[in-house]
Write a protein that holds these residues in place. Structure first.
Motif, short mmCIF file in Angstrom:
data_model
loop_
_atom_site.label_atom_id
_atom_site.label_comp_id
_atom_site.label_asym_id
_atom_site.label_seq_id
_atom_site.Cartn_x
_atom_site.Cartn_y
_atom_site.Cartn_z
N ILE A 264 -5.51 9.76 8.09
CA ILE A 264 -5.89 8.54 7.37
C ILE A 264 -7.22 8.07 7.93
O ILE A 264 -7.40 8.01 9.15
CB ILE A 264 -4.81 7.46 7.53
CG1 ILE A 264 -3.52 7.91 6.85
CG2 ILE A 264 -5.29 6.13 6.96
CD1 ILE A 264 -2.35 6.97 7.04
N VAL B 239 -7.11 9.27 2.55
CA VAL B 239 -6.53 10.37 3.29
C VAL B 239 -7.51 11.53 3.15
O VAL B 239 -7.94 11.86 2.05
CB VAL B 239 -5.14 10.77 2.74
CG1 VAL B 239 -4.67 12.07 3.35
CG2 VAL B 239 -4.15 9.66 3.02
N MET C 51 0.84 -1.18 0.00
CA MET C 51 0.00 0.00 0.00
C MET C 51 0.88 1.24 0.00
O MET C 51 1.89 1.29 0.69
CB MET C 51 -0.91 -0.04 1.23
CG MET C 51 -1.85 1.13 1.40
SD MET C 51 -3.14 1.42 0.19
CE MET C 51 -3.99 -0.12 0.14
N LYS C 52 0.50 2.23 -0.77
CA LYS C 52 1.25 3.47 -0.83
C LYS C 52 1.09 4.24 0.47
O LYS C 52 0.09 4.13 1.15
CB LYS C 52 0.71 4.34 -1.98
CG LYS C 52 0.88 3.72 -3.34
CD LYS C 52 0.26 4.61 -4.39
CE LYS C 52 0.29 3.95 -5.74
NZ LYS C 52 -0.38 4.76 -6.75
N THR C 53 2.09 5.04 0.79
CA THR C 53 2.01 5.88 1.97
C THR C 53 1.85 7.33 1.54
O THR C 53 2.31 7.73 0.47
CB THR C 53 3.26 5.75 2.85
OG1 THR C 53 4.41 6.14 2.07
CG2 THR C 53 3.43 4.34 3.37
N PHE C 54 1.19 8.11 2.37
CA PHE C 54 0.97 9.52 2.09
C PHE C 54 2.15 10.32 2.60
O PHE C 54 2.50 10.24 3.77
CB PHE C 54 -0.32 9.99 2.75
CG PHE C 54 -0.65 11.43 2.46
CD1 PHE C 54 -1.29 11.76 1.28
CD2 PHE C 54 -0.31 12.43 3.34
CE1 PHE C 54 -1.60 13.09 1.00
CE2 PHE C 54 -0.62 13.75 3.06
CZ PHE C 54 -1.26 14.07 1.89
N GLU C 55 2.78 11.08 1.72
CA GLU C 55 3.89 11.94 2.12
C GLU C 55 3.53 13.41 2.01
O GLU C 55 3.88 14.20 2.87
CB GLU C 55 5.13 11.62 1.29
CG GLU C 55 5.66 10.23 1.54
CD GLU C 55 6.84 9.89 0.66
OE1 GLU C 55 7.47 10.81 0.11
OE2 GLU C 55 7.14 8.69 0.53
N MET D 192 -6.00 6.14 -1.46
CA MET D 192 -4.59 5.80 -1.61
C MET D 192 -4.36 4.73 -2.68
O MET D 192 -3.26 4.61 -3.20
CB MET D 192 -3.99 5.38 -0.27
CG MET D 192 -3.89 6.52 0.72
SD MET D 192 -3.05 7.99 0.09
CE MET D 192 -1.40 7.36 -0.13
N GLU E 141 -7.78 2.48 2.36
CA GLU E 141 -7.35 3.69 3.07
C GLU E 141 -7.65 4.93 2.23
O GLU E 141 -7.38 4.95 1.04
CB GLU E 141 -5.86 3.65 3.37
CG GLU E 141 -5.48 2.76 4.49
CD GLU E 141 -4.01 2.91 4.84
OE1 GLU E 141 -3.65 2.42 5.91
OE2 GLU E 141 -3.24 3.48 4.07
#
Length: 88
Positions: A37, A50, A1-5, A74, A48
């Motif tokens: 999140i 954001v 899963m991608k992460t939010f930066e 996401m 997920e």
């Protein structure tokens, strides 16, 4: 899963376009944001989103009467949605 930066340029443009439409101006800018999140579906906890609340200014620094909420999935960030909301 991608992460939010951070917000992508396309998401910032969506937020600014929604703010321009809500305020009737053409020079709204995102000056800050906060995010969290969220898991909108109880039946699939791996999904997920954001939720980012963007602060908007226009006319070279004057605070706008609206903020913009971005709902960012996401799994596919191209499908983010921007909604202007009244700020407090």
């Amino acid at each position: 899963m991608k992460t939010f930066e951070k917000l992508l340029k396309s998401e910032i443009k969506k937020a600014e376009a929604a703010a321009n439409k809500a305020t009737g101006t053409k020079n709204c800018k995102v000056t800050g944001y906060s995010w969290q999140i969220v898991h909108p579906f109880d039946f699939d906890p791996d999904v997920e989103f954001v939720e980012a609340i963007c602060e908007i200014c226009h006319d070279y620094g004057r605070r706008a009467d609206v903020d913009v909420r971005l709902d960012i999935p996401m799994s596919d960030r191209r499908r983010s949605a921007a909604t202007a909301i009244q700020n407090h």
